[in-house]
Design a protein around this motif. Structure first.
Motif, PDB file in Angstrom:
ATOM      1  N   LEU A 288       0.844  -1.198   0.000  1.00  0.00           N
ATOM      2  CA  LEU A 288       0.000   0.000   0.000  1.00  0.00           C
ATOM      3  C   LEU A 288       0.878   1.247   0.000  1.00  0.00           C
ATOM      4  N   ASN A 289       0.668   2.114  -1.002  1.00  0.00           N
ATOM      5  CA  ASN A 289       1.390   3.368  -1.124  1.00  0.00           C
ATOM      6  C   ASN A 289       0.394   4.513  -0.944  1.00  0.00           C
ATOM      7  N   LEU A 290       0.529   5.260   0.156  1.00  0.00           N
ATOM      8  CA  LEU A 290      -0.451   6.305   0.454  1.00  0.00           C
ATOM      9  C   LEU A 290      -0.441   7.443  -0.558  1.00  0.00           C
ATOM     10  N   ASP A 291       0.685   7.647  -1.243  1.00  0.00           N
ATOM     11  CA  ASP A 291       0.728   8.695  -2.266  1.00  0.00           C
ATOM     12  C   ASP A 291      -0.149   8.338  -3.460  1.00  0.00           C
ATOM     13  N   LYS A 292      -0.285   7.039  -3.725  1.00  0.00           N
ATOM     14  CA  LYS A 292      -1.084   6.581  -4.860  1.00  0.00           C
ATOM     15  C   LYS A 292      -2.495   6.178  -4.440  1.00  0.00           C
ATOM     16  N   VAL A 293      -2.614   5.648  -3.224  1.00  0.00           N
ATOM     17  CA  VAL A 293      -3.929   5.213  -2.703  1.00  0.00           C
ATOM     18  C   VAL A 293      -4.143   5.910  -1.356  1.00  0.00           C
ATOM     19  N   PRO A 294      -4.689   7.126  -1.370  1.00  0.00           N
ATOM     20  CA  PRO A 294      -4.804   7.911  -0.132  1.00  0.00           C
ATOM     21  C   PRO A 294      -5.901   7.452   0.822  1.00  0.00           C
ATOM     22  N   ASN A 295      -6.726   6.526   0.363  1.00  0.00           N
ATOM     23  CA  ASN A 295      -7.781   5.997   1.232  1.00  0.00           C
ATOM     24  C   ASN A 295      -7.833   4.487   1.071  1.00  0.00           C
ATOM     25  N   PHE A 296      -7.729   3.770   2.195  1.00  0.00           N
ATOM     26  CA  PHE A 296      -7.740   2.304   2.141  1.00  0.00           C
ATOM     27  C   PHE A 296      -8.573   1.753   3.292  1.00  0.00           C
ATOM     28  N   ILE A 297      -9.375   0.737   2.975  1.00  0.00           N
ATOM     29  CA  ILE A 297     -10.148   0.025   4.002  1.00  0.00           C
ATOM     30  C   ILE A 297      -9.875  -1.465   3.852  1.00  0.00           C
ATOM     31  N   GLY A 298      -9.562  -2.130   4.954  1.00  0.00           N
ATOM     32  CA  GLY A 298      -9.320  -3.568   4.893  1.00  0.00           C
ATOM     33  C   GLY A 298      -9.432  -4.210   6.260  1.00  0.00           C
ATOM     34  N   LYS A 299      -9.557  -5.547   6.253  1.00  0.00           N
ATOM     35  CA  LYS A 299      -9.630  -6.288   7.521  1.00  0.00           C
ATOM     36  C   LYS A 299      -8.221  -6.693   7.927  1.00  0.00           C
ATOM     37  N   LEU A 300      -7.815  -6.305   9.143  1.00  0.00           N
ATOM     38  CA  LEU A 300      -6.467  -6.577   9.638  1.00  0.00           C
ATOM     39  C   LEU A 300      -6.318  -8.049  10.023  1.00  0.00           C
ATOM     40  N   LYS A 301      -5.337  -8.725   9.406  1.00  0.00           N
ATOM     41  CA  LYS A 301      -5.135 -10.147   9.669  1.00  0.00           C
ATOM     42  C   LYS A 301      -3.815 -10.449  10.377  1.00  0.00           C
ATOM     43  N   GLY A 302      -2.951  -9.456  10.467  1.00  0.00           N
ATOM     44  CA  GLY A 302      -1.688  -9.725  11.145  1.00  0.00           C
ATOM     45  C   GLY A 302      -0.788  -8.505  11.200  1.00  0.00           C
ATOM     46  N   ILE A 303       0.225  -8.597  12.071  1.00  0.00           N
ATOM     47  CA  ILE A 303       1.237  -7.552  12.202  1.00  0.00           C
ATOM     48  C   ILE A 303       2.584  -8.258  12.314  1.00  0.00           C
ATOM     49  N   LYS A 304       3.515  -7.883  11.465  1.00  0.00           N
ATOM     50  CA  LYS A 304       4.832  -8.513  11.494  1.00  0.00           C
ATOM     51  C   LYS A 304       5.876  -7.509  11.029  1.00  0.00           C
ATOM     52  N   GLY A 305       7.020  -7.469  11.704  1.00  0.00           N
ATOM     53  CA  GLY A 305       7.996  -6.438  11.391  1.00  0.00           C
ATOM     54  C   GLY A 305       7.367  -5.091  11.672  1.00  0.00           C
ATOM     55  N   GLN A 306       7.406  -4.196  10.679  1.00  0.00           N
ATOM     56  CA  GLN A 306       6.696  -2.923  10.796  1.00  0.00           C
ATOM     57  C   GLN A 306       5.536  -2.863   9.793  1.00  0.00           C
ATOM     58  N   TYR A 307       4.999  -4.030   9.480  1.00  0.00           N
ATOM     59  CA  TYR A 307       3.927  -4.141   8.491  1.00  0.00           C
ATOM     60  C   TYR A 307       2.585  -4.507   9.125  1.00  0.00           C
ATOM     61  N   LEU A 308       1.538  -3.881   8.600  1.00  0.00           N
ATOM     62  CA  LEU A 308       0.175  -4.330   8.842  1.00  0.00           C
ATOM     63  C   LEU A 308      -0.208  -5.223   7.665  1.00  0.00           C
ATOM     64  N   ILE A 309      -0.803  -6.381   7.951  1.00  0.00           N
ATOM     65  CA  ILE A 309      -1.182  -7.347   6.913  1.00  0.00           C
ATOM     66  C   ILE A 309      -2.708  -7.427   6.857  1.00  0.00           C
ATOM     67  N   PHE A 310      -3.263  -7.207   5.657  1.00  0.00           N
ATOM     68  CA  PHE A 310      -4.719  -7.211   5.501  1.00  0.00           C
ATOM     69  C   PHE A 310      -5.207  -8.452   4.753  1.00  0.00           C
ATOM     70  N   GLU A 311      -6.500  -8.706   4.878  1.00  0.00           N
ATOM     71  CA  GLU A 311      -7.108  -9.941   4.365  1.00  0.00           C
ATOM     72  C   GLU A 311      -6.909 -10.128   2.858  1.00  0.00           C
TER      73      GLU A 311
END
Length: 264
Positions: free
Chosen positions: A222-245
């Motif tokens: 996910l790049n906020l400069d290209k996709v300034p709005n995002f909705i998703g279901k959070l499935k995990g967190i690893k490193g410094q990443y949020l992982i969505f469904e």
């Protein structure tokens, strides 16, 4: 609920599993509690972490001017072997460089996507390994300054990578490895200047467990400069990443200095 503020890297607590928090100026978000729930991220603007101005972020949360001038963004950060504070030689700000470089540093092996070698300040153990998504890590040497750690890492780069393959790490594609055995084989690879700091008598292997309900088979960044709005279901967190469904992953650290509004 809505949370708004400047993104900085997720704060963590070493437990099983690791606890993750997004910390803003006037609030914080406990991310583990949001697993399997919908999350909306909206890009609002920029705010340099160094000067505080609303200028476009260049790297590491800094605007271009701050990145090119700040002592905390010198080349020795990414290349510890370039450290010179132990010689009383300034790069950008000798007082700052002495404070950071002239303290105990750890050279380590970590298992994230493969066995990698790295350097961190002792005060950053085990945070550094959490941030890179390592499932195991082990110190090789503890040295008194950043320069010694840097030349040790350079010597070990002949055997190990020094970067994590973030896609493999996020998909949990991790090979089997024995870090104790790997460390035991390095006695004569380490530079002479660091030999005295090599100690095999401690079994200090770290095991790290991440809060992930489901690993993605394919990842889309996910790049906020290209996709300034995002909705998703959070499935995990690893490193410094949020992982969505849907396989979307969001590297919080990459977007430090971005102002966001998060709805949960």
């Amino acid at each position: 609920m809505t949370y708004e503020g400047v993104l900085t890297k997720m704060q963590t607590e070493f437990s099983n599993p690791i606890q993750y928090f997004l910390v803003f100026e006037n609030s914080f978000l406990s991310l583990n509690q949001l697993l399997d729930k919908s999350l909306e991220i909206n890009f609002v603007g920029y705010q340099c972490l160094n000067c505080g101005k609303k200028k476009k972020i260049f790297r590491q949360g800094y605007c271009y001017d701050c990145f090119m001038s700040s002592a905390s963004a010198g080349d020795w950060i990414m290349k510890p072997e370039l450290s010179t504070a132990h010689l009383d030689i300034e790069d950008r700000d000798l007082e700052y460089e002495k404070k950071v470089q002239l303290q105990p540093h750890i050279v380590y092996l970590a298992l994230s996507s493969e066995v990698k070698v790295g350097v961190t300040r002792k005060t950053q153990v085990p945070t550094r390994w959490i941030d890179q998504g390592a499932v195991q890590a082990i110190p090789i040497v503890e040295v008194p300054n950043r320069y010694l750690a840097g030349i040790t890492e350079v010597a070990l780069k002949n055997l190990y990578v020094d970067k994590t393959n973030w896609q493999k790490m996020l998909k949990n594609e991790i090979p089997a490895a024995d870090l104790l055995e790997e460390r035991a084989s390095l006695k004569y690879i380490i530079p002479k200047e660091a030999q005295d700091y090599y100690d095999l008598n401690t079994n200090d292997l770290y095991e790290l467990h991440f809060p992930v309900l489901e690993y993605p088979k394919k990842v889309i960044s996910l790049n906020l400069d290209k996709v300034p709005n995002f909705i998703g279901k959070l499935k995990g967190i690893k490193g410094q990443y949020l992982i969505f469904e849907d396989g979307t992953v969001f590297n919080v650290r990459t977007f430090e200095g971005y102002v966001v509004r998060i709805n949960v």
